[in-house]
Enzyme design. Sequence first.
Site, PDB file in Angstrom:
ATOM      1  N   SER A  50       0.771  -1.224  -0.001  1.00 20.36           N
ATOM      2  CA  SER A  50      -0.037   0.148  -0.043  1.00 20.36           C
ATOM      3  C   SER A  50       1.020   1.251  -0.146  1.00 20.36           C
ATOM      4  CB  SER A  50      -0.842   0.059   1.234  1.00 20.36           C
ATOM      5  OG  SER A  50      -0.099   0.247   2.291  1.00 20.36           O
ATOM      6  N   ASP A  82      -1.399  -1.668  -3.942  1.00 23.87           N
ATOM      7  CA  ASP A  82      -2.830  -1.913  -3.278  1.00 23.87           C
ATOM      8  C   ASP A  82      -3.262  -0.527  -3.190  1.00 23.87           C
ATOM      9  OD1 ASP A  82      -4.958  -3.188  -2.046  1.00 23.87           O
ATOM     10  OD2 ASP A  82      -3.947  -2.996  -0.082  1.00 23.87           O
ATOM     11  N   ASP A 104      -7.306   2.731  -7.641  1.00 23.02           N
ATOM     12  CA  ASP A 104      -8.860   3.105  -6.993  1.00 23.02           C
ATOM     13  C   ASP A 104      -9.244   4.437  -7.034  1.00 23.02           C
ATOM     14  OD1 ASP A 104     -10.854   2.999  -5.285  1.00 23.02           O
ATOM     15  OD2 ASP A 104      -9.478   2.299  -3.384  1.00 23.02           O
ATOM     16  N   HIS A 213     -11.724  -7.222  -1.873  1.00 20.50           N
ATOM     17  CA  HIS A 213     -11.056  -6.520  -0.698  1.00 20.50           C
ATOM     18  C   HIS A 213     -11.589  -6.904   0.474  1.00 20.50           C
ATOM     19  CE1 HIS A 213      -8.241  -3.527  -2.941  1.00 20.50           C
ATOM     20  NE2 HIS A 213      -8.985  -4.231  -3.954  1.00 20.50           N
ATOM     21  N   ASN A 256      -8.038 -10.372  -0.885  1.00 20.65           N
ATOM     22  CA  ASN A 256      -7.069  -9.377  -0.096  1.00 20.65           C
ATOM     23  C   ASN A 256      -6.954  -9.768   1.333  1.00 20.65           C
ATOM     24  OD1 ASN A 256      -6.823  -8.372  -2.876  1.00 20.65           O
ATOM     25  ND2 ASN A 256      -7.150  -6.221  -2.005  1.00 20.65           N
TER      26      ASN A 256
HETATM   27  P1  13P Z   1      -8.587  -6.549   5.249  1.00 20.85           P
HETATM   28  O1  13P Z   1      -8.618  -5.343   6.158  1.00 20.85           O
HETATM   29  O2  13P Z   1     -10.024  -7.140   5.595  1.00 20.85           O
HETATM   30  O3  13P Z   1      -7.548  -7.444   5.563  1.00 20.85           O
HETATM   31  O4  13P Z   1      -8.443  -6.097   4.027  1.00 20.85           O
HETATM   32  C1  13P Z   1      -7.382  -5.849   3.327  1.00 20.85           C
HETATM   33  C2  13P Z   1      -7.449  -5.234   1.841  1.00 20.85           C
HETATM   34  O5  13P Z   1      -8.588  -5.214   1.425  1.00 20.85           O
HETATM   35  C3  13P Z   1      -6.071  -4.628   1.300  1.00 20.85           C
HETATM   36  O6  13P Z   1      -6.282  -3.911   0.069  1.00 20.85           O
HETATM   37  O1  G3H Z   2      -6.728  -1.861   2.610  1.00 23.34           O
HETATM   38  C1  G3H Z   2      -6.108  -1.375   3.205  1.00 23.34           C
HETATM   39  C2  G3H Z   2      -4.941  -2.168   3.562  1.00 23.34           C
HETATM   40  O2  G3H Z   2      -5.177  -3.055   4.486  1.00 23.34           O
HETATM   41  C3  G3H Z   2      -3.714  -1.264   3.707  1.00 23.34           C
HETATM   42  O3  G3H Z   2      -3.529  -0.856   4.978  1.00 23.34           O
HETATM   43  O4  G3H Z   2      -2.867   1.337   3.984  1.00 23.34           O
HETATM   44  O5  G3H Z   2      -2.713   0.792   6.463  1.00 23.34           O
HETATM   45  O6  G3H Z   2      -1.231  -0.034   4.771  1.00 23.34           O
HETATM   46  P1  G3H Z   2      -2.488   0.448   4.962  1.00 23.34           P
HETATM   47 ZN    ZN Z   3      -8.434  -3.134   0.089  1.00 29.54          ZN
END
Ligand code: 13P
Ligand code: G3H
Ligand code: ZN
Length: 311
Positions: A50, A82, A104, A213, A256
Amino acid sequence: MPLVTSTEMFKKAYEGGYAIGAFNVNNMEIIQGITEAAKEERAPLILQVSAGARKYAKHVYLMKLIEAALEDTGLPICVHLDHGDTFEICKSCIDGGFTSVMIDGSHHTFEDNVALTRQVVDYAHARGVVVEGELGRLAGIEDAVNVSAEDASYTNPAEVEEFVQKTGVDSLAIAIGTSHGAYKFKPGQKPQLRFDILEEVQRRLPGFPIVLHGASSVIPEFVAMINAHGGKMPDAIGIPEDMLRQAAKMAVCKINIDSDLRLAMTASIRRHFAEHPDHFDPRQYLTPARANIKELVQRKLKNVLGCDGKA
Ligand code: 13P
Ligand code: G3H
Ligand code: ZN
């Protein structure tokens, strides 16, 4: 084997009725826990990064760690951005060696989402990189931005063909009731996913890979372990494993998972310190944390995703 895109993985997953796990990575122990699990299970893998992970660990460190995992495992691994929210971050990841990016645009209007996604697709495809788009908006926390349940919206199946056709995306994330973070459903609430929407999307886009997701199950034993060792997490309910298995048998090719990894790591570190309050060597508490991630990922690959033995 070099890093791969998700194209071949998704084709086989769609035909085989299983899904590929897309696990969020932030440091070496997380990458090792996940990739050691995949190596033992011979599972294809998506490691996703991310914007927050890039800020925490730096792009180059994560990339080098993933390259090390590739050498160590010999598995097909796809490295994916991500929740990219601008053209610039997608470009930076493509230029920096990622084989897949998500743009996104789900917070924009349909037209603006199409235009932004198309711009990323044009840049990515010219460089052999694949793109995930998103239609519909999940509730929960992403990059510290909290989308309330009222602002979340299910994907409208009537829009998916036009979106895919106009943008040229390689996969599509849809909103059917999953959400980000550890608090997906309120205590007492029965978890529900809109399989009718997934079915309709699948009917309109035959053979096209769909992404889920917010798919952590918020494993109750980890929440209990955290709270038994000084934590104060409210009751948390995630996506039941049987629902994810059902989605994986349908058009969902990528699932995900991040929150469950966080819970696994935190639970074992909390327990470790409760049992060894005198420890201060990070290797002492990160070793069981990494082992717990490995065990969790093995369970997901076999029981939820069904992608064990498919590499
Ligand atoms: P969770 O918070 O359910 O693990 O989802 C992660 C996600 O969608 C990352 O893009
Ligand atoms: O969907 C989000 C993921 O869990 C990533 O989380 O942006 O805190 O790294 P983050
Ligand atoms: Zn996500």
